[in-house]
Design a protein around this motif. Sequence first.
Motif, PDB file in Angstrom:
ATOM      1  N   SER A  31      -0.500   7.727  -3.949  1.00 53.09           N
ATOM      2  CA  SER A  31       0.628   7.248  -3.162  1.00 53.09           C
ATOM      3  C   SER A  31       1.250   8.386  -2.353  1.00 53.09           C
ATOM      4  CB  SER A  31       1.690   6.639  -4.082  1.00 53.09           C
ATOM      5  OG  SER A  31       1.185   5.508  -4.749  1.00 53.09           O
ATOM      6  N   ALA A  32       2.003   8.024  -1.334  1.00 51.73           N
ATOM      7  CA  ALA A  32       2.748   9.005  -0.537  1.00 51.73           C
ATOM      8  C   ALA A  32       3.946   9.463  -1.364  1.00 51.73           C
ATOM      9  CB  ALA A  32       3.196   8.386   0.781  1.00 51.73           C
ATOM     10  N   MET A  47      14.447  -0.805  -6.918  1.00 48.28           N
ATOM     11  CA  MET A  47      13.520   0.134  -7.534  1.00 48.28           C
ATOM     12  C   MET A  47      12.206   0.174  -6.759  1.00 48.28           C
ATOM     13  SD  MET A  47      12.149  -0.130 -11.510  1.00 48.28           S
ATOM     14  CE  MET A  47      13.787   0.132 -12.219  1.00 48.28           C
ATOM     15  N   VAL A  48      11.548   1.344  -6.780  1.00 47.88           N
ATOM     16  CA  VAL A  48      10.188   1.504  -6.255  1.00 47.88           C
ATOM     17  C   VAL A  48       9.332   2.067  -7.381  1.00 47.88           C
ATOM     18  CG1 VAL A  48       8.708   2.637  -4.553  1.00 47.88           C
ATOM     19  CG2 VAL A  48      11.015   1.900  -3.904  1.00 47.88           C
ATOM     20  N   PHE A  49       8.137   1.471  -7.551  1.00 50.52           N
ATOM     21  CA  PHE A  49       7.248   1.881  -8.646  1.00 50.52           C
ATOM     22  C   PHE A  49       5.868   2.223  -8.090  1.00 50.52           C
ATOM     23  CE2 PHE A  49       3.970   0.816 -11.808  1.00 50.52           C
ATOM     24  CZ  PHE A  49       4.374   1.613 -12.868  1.00 50.52           C
ATOM     25  N   ALA A  50       5.336   3.371  -8.500  1.00 48.82           N
ATOM     26  CA  ALA A  50       4.001   3.781  -8.078  1.00 48.82           C
ATOM     27  C   ALA A  50       3.351   4.601  -9.183  1.00 48.82           C
ATOM     28  CB  ALA A  50       4.065   4.595  -6.788  1.00 48.82           C
ATOM     29  N   GLU A  51       2.035   4.696  -9.140  1.00 45.70           N
ATOM     30  CA  GLU A  51       1.277   5.558 -10.049  1.00 45.70           C
ATOM     31  C   GLU A  51       0.905   6.831  -9.301  1.00 45.70           C
ATOM     32  OE1 GLU A  51      -2.013   3.150 -11.262  1.00 45.70           O
ATOM     33  OE2 GLU A  51      -0.776   1.830 -12.507  1.00 45.70           O
ATOM     34  N   SER A  52       0.899   7.968 -10.001  1.00 45.98           N
ATOM     35  CA  SER A  52       0.578   9.235  -9.334  1.00 45.98           C
ATOM     36  C   SER A  52      -0.859   9.231  -8.820  1.00 45.98           C
ATOM     37  CB  SER A  52       0.824  10.417 -10.276  1.00 45.98           C
ATOM     38  OG  SER A  52       0.147  10.241 -11.510  1.00 45.98           O
ATOM     39  N   ILE A  53      -1.800   8.794  -9.656  1.00 44.52           N
ATOM     40  CA  ILE A  53      -3.179   8.540  -9.234  1.00 44.52           C
ATOM     41  C   ILE A  53      -3.507   7.133  -9.703  1.00 44.52           C
ATOM     42  CG2 ILE A  53      -5.604   9.227  -9.385  1.00 44.52           C
ATOM     43  CD1 ILE A  53      -4.709  12.026 -10.137  1.00 44.52           C
ATOM     44  N   ASP A  76       0.869  -1.180   0.000  1.00 45.17           N
ATOM     45  CA  ASP A  76       0.000   0.000   0.000  1.00 45.17           C
ATOM     46  C   ASP A  76       0.903   1.226   0.000  1.00 45.17           C
ATOM     47  OD1 ASP A  76      -1.677   2.120   0.489  1.00 45.17           O
ATOM     48  OD2 ASP A  76      -2.653   1.254   2.252  1.00 45.17           O
ATOM     49  N   THR A  77       1.111   1.818  -1.172  1.00 43.18           N
ATOM     50  CA  THR A  77       2.046   2.934  -1.295  1.00 43.18           C
ATOM     51  C   THR A  77       1.472   4.253  -0.780  1.00 43.18           C
ATOM     52  OG1 THR A  77       1.367   3.074  -3.620  1.00 43.18           O
ATOM     53  CG2 THR A  77       3.494   2.034  -3.157  1.00 43.18           C
TER      54      THR A  77
END
Length: 408
Positions: free
Chosen positions: A161-162, A147-153, A130-131
């Motif tokens: 994400s934080a 690496m860390v991967f997340a979507e802005s929305i 849960d980012t």
Amino acid sequence: MSEQGFTTKIVHSDRLLNLEYGAVHAPIHNSVPYGFDDVQDLINIFQGQPGHAYARQSTPTIDALQHKLCQMDNGYATLAFASGMAAIVTTFLSLLKSGDHLICSRFLFGNTNSVMGTLQSYGIEVTLVDTTNIEEVKAAQKDNTRMVFAESIANPVTQISALDAIGDFCEKEKLVYVIDNTMASCYLFDATTVKASLIITSLSKYVAGHGNALGGAVTDSGLFDWQAYPNIFEGYRKGDSKMWGISQIKKKGLRDMGGCMSSQIAHLISVGSETMELRMDRQCDNALLLAEFLEQHPKVAKVYYPGLNSHPQHDLAKRLFKKFGAILSFDLIKDEDCCKVLNKLDIVINATHLGDNRTLALPVAPTIYGEMGLAVRKQMGISETMVRCSIGIENSADLLADFKQALA
């Protein structure tokens, strides 16, 4: 000259490249091979000097688009691809290897979620977290994390994400921080402000805007120190170290895997991008009005939209984004059939896609997230009756009237 506005930079980007005959748009170069009077010039390009040898790696038209996209992302270098998924997959496969570990948001676009299974089959460890909670991201770190991967929305539940906290964490731990900025877009959110290393965008969505061109891009922000990254091939460790990452993605990804964009598509995306700010302002305003309407409707159980005070990351969105985006989802109350409601809509089109000028809607669970299964959908917060809407540029009164009559 003072810093120019977003649209001003875009609409004048091509002509400031000193194009032939005073053209304001970069011409479409359709040639696949490029010939040279002196073969040494061809050799130099193969050895890494600027130029064009073969259209799978570059054309002048694509270079002009990449220049424009890099300006839009406030980046250091940009590569264009045939699709957003091509950009995502080539980034992972170019920079990660068997035995590496990737920390990834569990709130993912359906196809990206599928890619995580593919990476695991290649021996790359993936931990879904849960980012929105930075402590979960930190707790997932291992000795082999790269690496860390997340979507802005996130799509479709709109979790945010934080983003800034993850950026600080990745900077401290020397991890590559990759943000898929498709849903917010470079207009609403400058990912360099949260220290993103790489910014991935599906150009098919808000950048192109008209539902007529597929494309994707990866922008290197110039903020990551690639000299400290162990997976850069020795042959690419030369020259400007800020280019090492994007050079490896180009060589091992774009060149070797072949997810290249055509010059015709590059031209369509470039022209479409000129009205991005105008379109997105209208789309975001429409989305907020519709979200507020739906939140008060007796047949709607819940609305997912960052612009609502009820959204769990509303304050974060207000701090990081210009506006709240043009994607919203909602759940109907028990016993209401979302397919019946969708079939009653007149203006809204039942279709998959995002970022179009036209408002699009679809039932989420049986379509774009059907392959995941019920358990994964529940983990992502996707209900079985969720409807996702990509809001267009129609007149707001017409959109509201259409949803009002469909829900009646």
